[in-house]
Scaffold this active site. Structure first.
Site, PDB file in Angstrom:
ATOM      1  N   TYR A  19       4.660  17.859 -11.459  1.00  0.00           N
ATOM      2  CA  TYR A  19       3.307  17.856 -12.037  1.00  0.00           C
ATOM      3  C   TYR A  19       3.337  17.336 -13.460  1.00  0.00           C
ATOM      4  CZ  TYR A  19      -0.653  19.384  -9.360  1.00  0.00           C
ATOM      5  OH  TYR A  19      -1.714  19.392  -8.507  1.00  0.00           O
ATOM      6  N   GLU A  58       0.129  16.486 -15.549  1.00  0.00           N
ATOM      7  CA  GLU A  58      -1.216  16.227 -16.081  1.00  0.00           C
ATOM      8  C   GLU A  58      -1.144  15.793 -17.539  1.00  0.00           C
ATOM      9  OE1 GLU A  58      -3.631  19.653 -15.392  1.00  0.00           O
ATOM     10  OE2 GLU A  58      -3.814  19.235 -13.253  1.00  0.00           O
ATOM     11  N   ASP A  62     -12.750  -6.910 -11.291  1.00  0.00           N
ATOM     12  CA  ASP A  62     -11.962  -6.184 -10.293  1.00  0.00           C
ATOM     13  C   ASP A  62     -11.150  -7.236  -9.538  1.00  0.00           C
ATOM     14  OD1 ASP A  62     -10.945  -4.962  -8.055  1.00  0.00           O
ATOM     15  OD2 ASP A  62     -12.806  -3.973  -7.474  1.00  0.00           O
ATOM     16  N   THR A  71      -6.114  -2.909  -7.555  1.00  0.00           N
ATOM     17  CA  THR A  71      -5.229  -2.099  -6.727  1.00  0.00           C
ATOM     18  C   THR A  71      -3.808  -2.605  -6.973  1.00  0.00           C
ATOM     19  OG1 THR A  71      -5.625  -3.685  -4.964  1.00  0.00           O
ATOM     20  CG2 THR A  71      -6.866  -1.630  -4.855  1.00  0.00           C
ATOM     21  N   LYS A 127      -1.926  -4.685  -2.802  1.00  0.00           N
ATOM     22  CA  LYS A 127      -2.300  -5.884  -2.044  1.00  0.00           C
ATOM     23  C   LYS A 127      -1.312  -6.996  -2.415  1.00  0.00           C
ATOM     24  CE  LYS A 127      -7.359  -4.849  -2.137  1.00  0.00           C
ATOM     25  NZ  LYS A 127      -7.436  -3.520  -1.749  1.00  0.00           N
ATOM     26  N   ARG A 139       0.545   2.125  -2.738  1.00  0.00           N
ATOM     27  CA  ARG A 139      -0.903   2.274  -2.822  1.00  0.00           C
ATOM     28  C   ARG A 139      -1.238   2.919  -4.167  1.00  0.00           C
ATOM     29  NH1 ARG A 139      -2.250   0.567   2.059  1.00  0.00           N
ATOM     30  NH2 ARG A 139      -4.428   0.542   1.484  1.00  0.00           N
TER      31      ARG A 139
HETATM   32  C1  LIG Z   1     -12.231  -5.844  -4.669  1.00  0.00           C
HETATM   33  C2  LIG Z   1     -11.756  -4.484  -4.285  1.00  0.00           C
HETATM   34  N1  LIG Z   1     -11.868  -3.485  -5.166  1.00  0.00           N
HETATM   35  C3  LIG Z   1     -11.483  -2.229  -4.883  1.00  0.00           C
HETATM   36  C4  LIG Z   1     -10.932  -1.918  -3.662  1.00  0.00           C
HETATM   37  C5  LIG Z   1     -10.617  -0.479  -3.354  1.00  0.00           C
HETATM   38  O1  LIG Z   1      -9.332  -0.197  -3.184  1.00  0.00           O
HETATM   39  P1  LIG Z   1      -8.847   1.136  -2.432  1.00  0.00           P
HETATM   40  O2  LIG Z   1      -9.020   0.867  -0.985  1.00  0.00           O
HETATM   41  O3  LIG Z   1      -7.434   1.237  -2.868  1.00  0.00           O
HETATM   42  O4  LIG Z   1      -9.694   2.262  -2.920  1.00  0.00           O
HETATM   43  C6  LIG Z   1     -10.774  -2.931  -2.701  1.00  0.00           C
HETATM   44  C7  LIG Z   1     -10.171  -2.608  -1.388  1.00  0.00           C
HETATM   45  O5  LIG Z   1     -10.108  -3.328  -0.478  1.00  0.00           O
HETATM   46  C8  LIG Z   1     -11.213  -4.243  -3.006  1.00  0.00           C
HETATM   47  O6  LIG Z   1     -11.136  -5.235  -2.121  1.00  0.00           O
END
Ligand SMILES: Cc1ncc(COP(=O)(O)O)c(C=O)c1O
Length: 414
Positions: free
Chosen positions: A51, A53, A197, A223, A226, A232
């Site tokens: 842990y 935090e 994003d 993320t 990918k 993950r």
């Molecule tokens: C552009 C985009 N943002 C955020 C996410 C969210 O990721 P997670 O599935 O890890 O929550 C995804 C997932 O496919 C995504 O394609």
């Protein structure tokens, strides 16, 4: 695995079966990949026992002399790789990372502009079904109907009227370059914070195959599992001036103890991604996607935007008289795994849309190149012509497995 087989043979068997599946099929869901043995080793490590935090040197539990080192390394590697002043590597995944941006920059309510889910945006970019469209006031920009490209002028007009405080760019199924500089102008005019994003294209931004969001945007979210080939997880990258607000939103705002095993695996993935081999890999991912697009076009498929600049293609299955779901199911029967997906202005529902999304990150990790992409385009065409023909699909599945057998799957040892 031996220990797991003794303790829990049912789970061990399911994992073994999944390993066989991942090795023997053509995995073409654009958001999936193969993590390396090193990443998997860190993910499965005893760091999961601890842990922690808080943040390095500012923890709420004792015994952090090693964990602080792990998280500090991950942060430093993320900062260096993405040219960021600040990195938060604790978000449990991509959606929690985006959620922290809403909480940190807007609080409980506010006005947001994001790309429509139907146009290729993500749920967390303001879709009604997600927290983002439930708690925040949202408008969506979209695409031109004829070209399938982002309508930047439309987005600008919308921003002038709506005055969003936060603008999300980035997408889950947009096959073309995103113009972060154009969005920066729109955001500046509206007085909004701009977020990129880059969950899908993070690697391409590192390798230069896609323009980098910095210095145009205030915040990057991504993320880590990918194109980045990590465990993950999620990350937030930003300028120092926003760091405290975003860190506080992640912890204690949304999360408790960080997943230290994931943090370590993220650090490993970032180290792997900082070498020239990774940039070469990303160039190949993009080149393979172009070859796949070309192969599909030559076989009469219709692609949204007519091709791709990144790692994915979006097929309009309606042009072949099929639905995306029907083709996705048939492809799976033939050992080719993609996903049904909405296309822009899709008249069909989300659970049986008109499109199919295919990507090259996982196959490129296995070492496949342009000739294999052309072969696969041929297999996809055969599948599209063989719906309902179990024998033909079973034969194509054998061909897919044979192709896979020539390319090792990292992390899978049967
Ligand atoms: C552009 C985009 N943002 C955020 C996410 C969210 O990721 P997670 O599935 O890890 O929550 C995804 C997932 O496919 C995504 O394609």
């Amino acid at each position: 695995m031996d220990q797991l087989r003794t303790t829990d043979p049912e789970i061990a068997e399911l994992i073994a079966k999944e390993a066989r599946r991942q090795k023997s099929v053509l995995r073409m869901i654009p958001s999936e990949n193969y993590a390396s043995d090193a990443v998997l080793a860190a993910t499965g490590s005893i760091l999961a026992n601890k842990y922690s935090e808080g943040y390095p040197s500012r923890r709420y539990y004792q015994g952090q002399e090693n964990i602080d080192g792990v998280e500090s390394l991950a942060q430093a590697r993320a900062r260096a790789l993405f040219k960021a002043e600040h990195a938060n590597v604790q978000p449990y995944s991509g959606s929690p990372a985006n959620m922290a941006v809403y909480l940190g920059l807007l609080g409980k309510t506010g006005r947001v502009m994001g790309m429509d889910l139907a146009a290729g945006g993500h749920l967390t970019h303001g879709a009604k079904a997600s927290f983002s469209g439930t708690y925040y006031e949202v408008v969506h920009y979209g695409l031109f109907r004829d070209s399938g490209l982002i309508d930047y002028q439309g987005a600008r007009r919308l921003a002038r009227e709506f005055k969003p405080q936060l603008i999300f760019t980035g997408a889950s199924s947009y096959p073309r370059v995103i113009d972060f500089a154009a969005f920066a102008e729109i955001a500046r005019e509206a007085g909004a914070h701009l977020v990129a994003d880059i969950s899908h294209i993070s690697g391409l931004c590192i390798s230069g195959d896609h323009p980098h969001p910095f210095p145009h945007v205030d915040v990057i979210t991504t993320t880590t599992h990918k194109l980045l080939r990590g465990p993950r997880g999620g990350m937030i990258l930003c300028r120092e001036e926003l760091a405290a607000r975003l860190d506080k939103a992640v912890f204690p705002g949304l999360q408790g103890g960080p997943h230290n095993h994931a943090t370590a695996a993220i650090a490993v993935a970032l180290k792997e991604a900082s070498g020239p081999e990774y940039a070469q890999y990303c160039h190949q991912v993009a080149s393979n996607a172009r070859a796949l697009a070309q192969g599909l076009l030559e076989r009469g498929f219709s692609l949204i935007t007519g091709g791709t600049d990144n790692h994915l293609v979006l097929i309009d299955c309606g042009a072949k008289g099929l639905t995306g779901k029907a083709l996705a199911v048939a492809l799976e029967q033939a050992g080719i795994v993609g996903n049904a997906n909405k296309i822009p202005f899709d008249p069909r529902p989300a659970n049986d849309p008109s499109g199919l999304r295919l990507g090259t990150p996982a196959l490129t990790t296995r070492g496949m190149k342009e000739p294999e992409m052309d072969l696969i385009a041929g297999l996809v065409a055969q599948v599209a012509a063989s719906l309902g023909n179990a024998q033909a699909l079973a034969h194509i599945k054998e061909l897919a497995a044979e192709l896979c057998s020539g390319f090792p799957a990292p992390g899978i040892h049967l």
